[in-house]
Design an enzyme around this catalytic site. Structure first.
Site, PDB file in Angstrom:
ATOM      1  CE  LYS A   1      -1.006   1.948   3.932  1.00 32.28           C
ATOM      2  NZ  LYS A   1      -1.401   2.243   5.196  1.00 32.28           N
TER       3      LYS A   1
ATOM      4  NE  ARG B   1       6.322   6.280   1.258  1.00 33.51           N
ATOM      5  CZ  ARG B   1       5.609   6.434   2.083  1.00 33.51           C
ATOM      6  NH1 ARG B   1       4.502   5.563   1.912  1.00 33.51           N
ATOM      7  NH2 ARG B   1       5.979   6.568   3.422  1.00 33.51           N
TER       8      ARG B   1
ATOM      9  CG  ASP C   1      -5.987   2.680   2.572  1.00 34.63           C
ATOM     10  OD1 ASP C   1      -7.233   2.772   2.714  1.00 34.63           O
ATOM     11  OD2 ASP C   1      -5.035   2.800   3.243  1.00 34.63           O
TER      12      ASP C   1
ATOM     13  CG  ASN D   1      -9.774   5.656   8.014  1.00 36.90           C
ATOM     14  OD1 ASN D   1      -9.101   6.796   8.163  1.00 36.90           O
ATOM     15  ND2 ASN D   1     -10.220   4.892   9.036  1.00 36.90           N
TER      16      ASN D   1
ATOM     17  NE  ARG E   1      -6.046   8.036  10.605  1.00 37.59           N
ATOM     18  CZ  ARG E   1      -5.430   7.193   9.970  1.00 37.59           C
ATOM     19  NH1 ARG E   1      -5.949   6.660   8.681  1.00 37.59           N
ATOM     20  NH2 ARG E   1      -4.295   6.695   9.839  1.00 37.59           N
TER      21      ARG E   1
ATOM     22  CG  ASP F   1       1.099   0.174   9.849  1.00 36.82           C
ATOM     23  OD1 ASP F   1       0.709   1.227  10.712  1.00 36.82           O
ATOM     24  OD2 ASP F   1       0.848   0.388   8.411  1.00 36.82           O
TER      25      ASP F   1
ATOM     26  CG  ASN G   1       1.932   6.758  15.578  1.00 35.40           C
ATOM     27  OD1 ASN G   1       1.760   5.397  15.778  1.00 35.40           O
ATOM     28  ND2 ASN G   1       2.352   7.417  14.276  1.00 35.40           N
TER      29      ASN G   1
ATOM     30  CD  GLU H   1      -5.982   2.191   9.524  1.00 37.81           C
ATOM     31  OE1 GLU H   1      -5.255   2.791  10.505  1.00 37.81           O
ATOM     32  OE2 GLU H   1      -5.414   1.764   8.279  1.00 37.81           O
TER      33      GLU H   1
ATOM     34  CG  HIS I   1      -6.730  -2.511   7.280  1.00 39.02           C
ATOM     35  ND1 HIS I   1      -5.622  -2.657   6.786  1.00 39.02           N
ATOM     36  CD2 HIS I   1      -6.691  -1.370   8.155  1.00 39.02           C
ATOM     37  CE1 HIS I   1      -4.852  -1.641   6.735  1.00 39.02           C
ATOM     38  NE2 HIS I   1      -5.447  -0.964   7.988  1.00 39.02           N
ATOM     39  NE  ARG I   2      -1.877  -2.204   9.009  1.00 39.12           N
ATOM     40  CZ  ARG I   2      -1.667  -2.771   7.818  1.00 39.12           C
ATOM     41  NH1 ARG I   2      -1.611  -4.093   7.681  1.00 39.12           N
ATOM     42  NH2 ARG I   2      -1.263  -1.891   6.985  1.00 39.12           N
TER      43      ARG I   2
ATOM     44  CE  LYS J   1      -7.625   2.530   5.996  1.00 44.53           C
ATOM     45  NZ  LYS J   1      -6.030   2.805   5.967  1.00 44.53           N
TER      46      LYS J   1
HETATM   47  O1  LIG Z   1       3.801   6.439   5.057  1.00 47.28           O
HETATM   48  C1  LIG Z   1       3.153   5.275   4.931  1.00 47.28           C
HETATM   49  O2  LIG Z   1       3.164   4.635   4.091  1.00 47.28           O
HETATM   50  C2  LIG Z   1       2.583   4.783   6.387  1.00 47.28           C
HETATM   51  C3  LIG Z   1       3.006   5.375   7.596  1.00 47.28           C
HETATM   52  C4  LIG Z   1       2.505   4.756   8.822  1.00 47.28           C
HETATM   53  O3  LIG Z   1       1.922   5.879   9.506  1.00 47.28           O
HETATM   54  P1  LIG Z   1       2.264   6.939  10.732  1.00 47.28           P
HETATM   55  O4  LIG Z   1       3.527   7.471   9.946  1.00 47.28           O
HETATM   56  O5  LIG Z   1       1.380   7.759  10.663  1.00 47.28           O
HETATM   57  O6  LIG Z   1       2.585   5.948  11.839  1.00 47.28           O
HETATM   58  C5  LIG Z   1       2.041   3.637   8.810  1.00 47.28           C
HETATM   59  O7  LIG Z   1       1.085   3.365   9.930  1.00 47.28           O
HETATM   60  C6  LIG Z   1       0.978   3.576   7.679  1.00 47.28           C
HETATM   61  O8  LIG Z   1      -0.018   2.442   7.432  1.00 47.28           O
HETATM   62  C7  LIG Z   1       1.673   3.859   6.492  1.00 47.28           C
HETATM   63  C1  LIG Z   2      -2.337   3.127   9.656  1.00 49.86           C
HETATM   64  C2  LIG Z   2      -2.663   2.524   8.403  1.00 49.86           C
HETATM   65  O1  LIG Z   2      -3.127   3.376   7.383  1.00 49.86           O
HETATM   66  P1  LIG Z   2      -3.230   4.581   7.083  1.00 49.86           P
HETATM   67  O2  LIG Z   2      -2.308   4.950   5.607  1.00 49.86           O
HETATM   68  O3  LIG Z   2      -4.654   5.034   6.775  1.00 49.86           O
HETATM   69  O4  LIG Z   2      -2.580   5.461   8.169  1.00 49.86           O
HETATM   70  C3  LIG Z   2      -2.528   1.181   8.282  1.00 49.86           C
HETATM   71  O5  LIG Z   2      -2.575   0.710   7.284  1.00 49.86           O
HETATM   72  O6  LIG Z   2      -2.147   0.415   9.183  1.00 49.86           O
END
Ligand SMILES: O=C(O)C1=C[C@@H](OP(=O)(O)O)[C@@H](O)[C@H](O)C1
Ligand SMILES: C=C(OP(=O)(O)O)C(=O)O
Length: 447
Positions: free
Chosen positions: A23, A28, A50, A94, A124, A319, A342, A347, A399-400, A430
């Site tokens: 994801k 990105r 997502d 989300n 959020r 995660d 954090n 979610e 989802h987690r 998600k």
């Molecule tokens: O940059 C990313 O792809 C992500 C950063 C993390 O969030 P945080 O930086 O808010 O911890 C992670 O929890 C999220 O699932 C994906």
């Molecule tokens: C925190 C998560 O997602 P998000 O990219 O919405 O922050 C996740 O996938 O566990």
């Protein structure tokens, strides 16, 4: 839609699998390809809620995308740092990544854009991204509560120049990734300095690594407390996306808790760009066998079948907290997961969710500030499930929660009446719509 799904216990299994695309890398790469000069073809793309939000947003913003879902490929004609549409109303569900990354990227546009999501997205925080963008010259309004989506971005000349930002550590690394990704299109580039450790740091490294693949430059000191991205743009790049390391963790965790099992994840190894690819080391500390190669990771259950409790700082792998919490249920002593404050703004409030649901499996849970300690049931999870008459796990649209707690069922469910049952299992959409089909493969590979 299925309301609940009982998870039956797994026999020992030996499986090799390749989960769908990451994801984090998909969202990105989609954005960088859209910002780059020329056409990029992304393969191994994740198709899940997502990433669909990001795809739909880019289309709504006027980018030309050729989406070949059966082959998991997307070709994007990049616009070299410009946004084709002058107006758009984006609904980002989300998807934290889509919301945060697009907030920064749309400041490069010309026009008015709104960004919103589901009710949870409105809870959020996003102020720690909006404020520095304002400092850089952006014009952003909060349409609801200050500090939270929905947002309106008014992008007009002269726009943002870039320059220097001094930041205190943020609640989310996504804010930093979002700003860094627009750095190459700011006239003065972007320089960020932090006066403390960077939250979820591997995700910032992932961002910079990917930016480099798309032709951008950067300099960072060893702790990434100071990062400089000069102006210069991105060039097109055909990028094969790795499997999702966070979603691979559930299969590796299943191999950990089902004695006599082994799981190999292909496409994810020591050269992965994802910090969560190092979760295998945590399982190693818990007594599992670990064999990580450049492009694969294998976990075998502890030889004596006994998981060991650990004390681990998971700030680098937020995660993984739920996966680890569930493996911890099978431990010989308590496990402490540190520095994961954090989780409260993801979610769902994941700390509260873990407290509520782990108890249903006979564990006791204490949270002190940002550290959670899980004490496994003295009699073991299977016996606890038996005496508690099974456990109905609520998933809080997260989802987690669904994926992690299914692992408890794989390791410990008994017969009818003493099983782990996952409520609202479709929340896995998600990031991993096929998750439960993948679990069936584990079943298919049992002895
Ligand atoms: O940059 C990313 O792809 C992500 C950063 C993390 O969030 P945080 O930086 O808010 O911890 C992670 O929890 C999220 O699932 C994906
Ligand atoms: C925190 C998560 O997602 P998000 O990219 O919405 O922050 C996740 O996938 O566990």
């Amino acid at each position: 839609m299925l309301e609940s799904l009982p998870i039956s216990r797994l026999d020992p299994f030996d499986v090799t699998l390749r989960p769908p695309g990451s994801k984090s890398l998909t969202n990105r790469a989609l954005l960088l390809a859209a910002l780059a000069k020329g056409s990029s073809k992304l393969t191994g793309v994740l198709f899940a809620d997502d990433t669909r939000r990001m795809l739909e947003a880019l289309e709504a913003l006027g980018f030309q995308l050729n989406i070949d879902e059966p082959n998991r490929a997307v070709t994007i004609r990049g616009k070299h740092g410009t946004i084709p549409s002058t107006e758009a109303e984006l609904h980002l569900g989300n998807a934290g990544t889509a919301m945060r990354f697009l907030t920064a990227a749309l400041c490069l546009g010309l026009g008015e854009y709104t960004l919103d999501g589901i009710p949870r997205m409105r809870q959020r925080p996003i102020g720690e991204l909006v404020e520095p963008l304002l400092e850089l010259g952006a014009d952003i309004e909060y349409l609801g509560e200050d500090g939270y989506p929905p947002l309106k971005i008014i992008a007009e000349p002269p726009g943002m120049n870039g320059g220097f930002l001094e930041l205190t550590p943020t609640l989310s690394s996504q804010f930093i990734s979002a700003m860094l990704m627009i750095g190459p299109y700011l006239q003065r580039g972007l320089e960020i300095e932090f006066d403390g450790p960077v939250t979820s740091l591997p995700y910032v490294k992932m961002t910079l690594n990917l930016m480099k693949q798309f032709g951008a430059e950067f300099e960072a000191d060893t702790g990434y407390r100071a990062v400089h991205v000069p102006t210069g743009g991105y060039r097109h790049y055909d990028y094969p996306i790795e499997p999702d390391a966070s979603n691979a963790s559930y299969f590796l965790a299943a191999a950990a808790v089902v004695p006599g099992s082994r799981c190999t994840v292909e496409g994810l190894g020591s050269r992965s760009l994802q910090g969560d690819a190092e979760f295998c080391d945590v399982l190693g500390r818990m007594g599992c066998g670990v064999d990580q190669k450049l492009d694969s990771t294998t976990i075998t259950a502890p030889v004596d079948g006994q998981i060991r409790g650990v004390d681990v700082d998971l700030n680098d792998m937020p995660d993984m907290a739920q996966t680890l919490a569930v493996v911890a249920l099978f431990g010989d002593r308590p496990t402490t997961i540190r520095n994961v404050g954090n989780l409260r703004v993801k979610e769902t409030d994941r700390i509260a969710a873990l407290e509520n649901e782990l108890i249903k499996l006979g564990a006791s849970v204490t949270t002190i500030e940002d550290d959670i300690t899980i004490t496994p049931p003295a009699e073991g999870v299977a016996a606890a499930l038996e005496s508690l008459g099974g456990a109905e796990i609520d998933t809080y649209d997260d989802h987690r929660m669904a994926m992690a707690f299914s692992v408890a069922g794989l390791g410990a469910s008994g017969g009818e009446g003493s099983q782990v049952v996952i409520n609202d299992p479709s929340c896995v959409e998600k990031t991993f719509p096929d998750y439960f089909e993948f679990l069936d493969r584990l079943r298919g590979s049992s002895d």
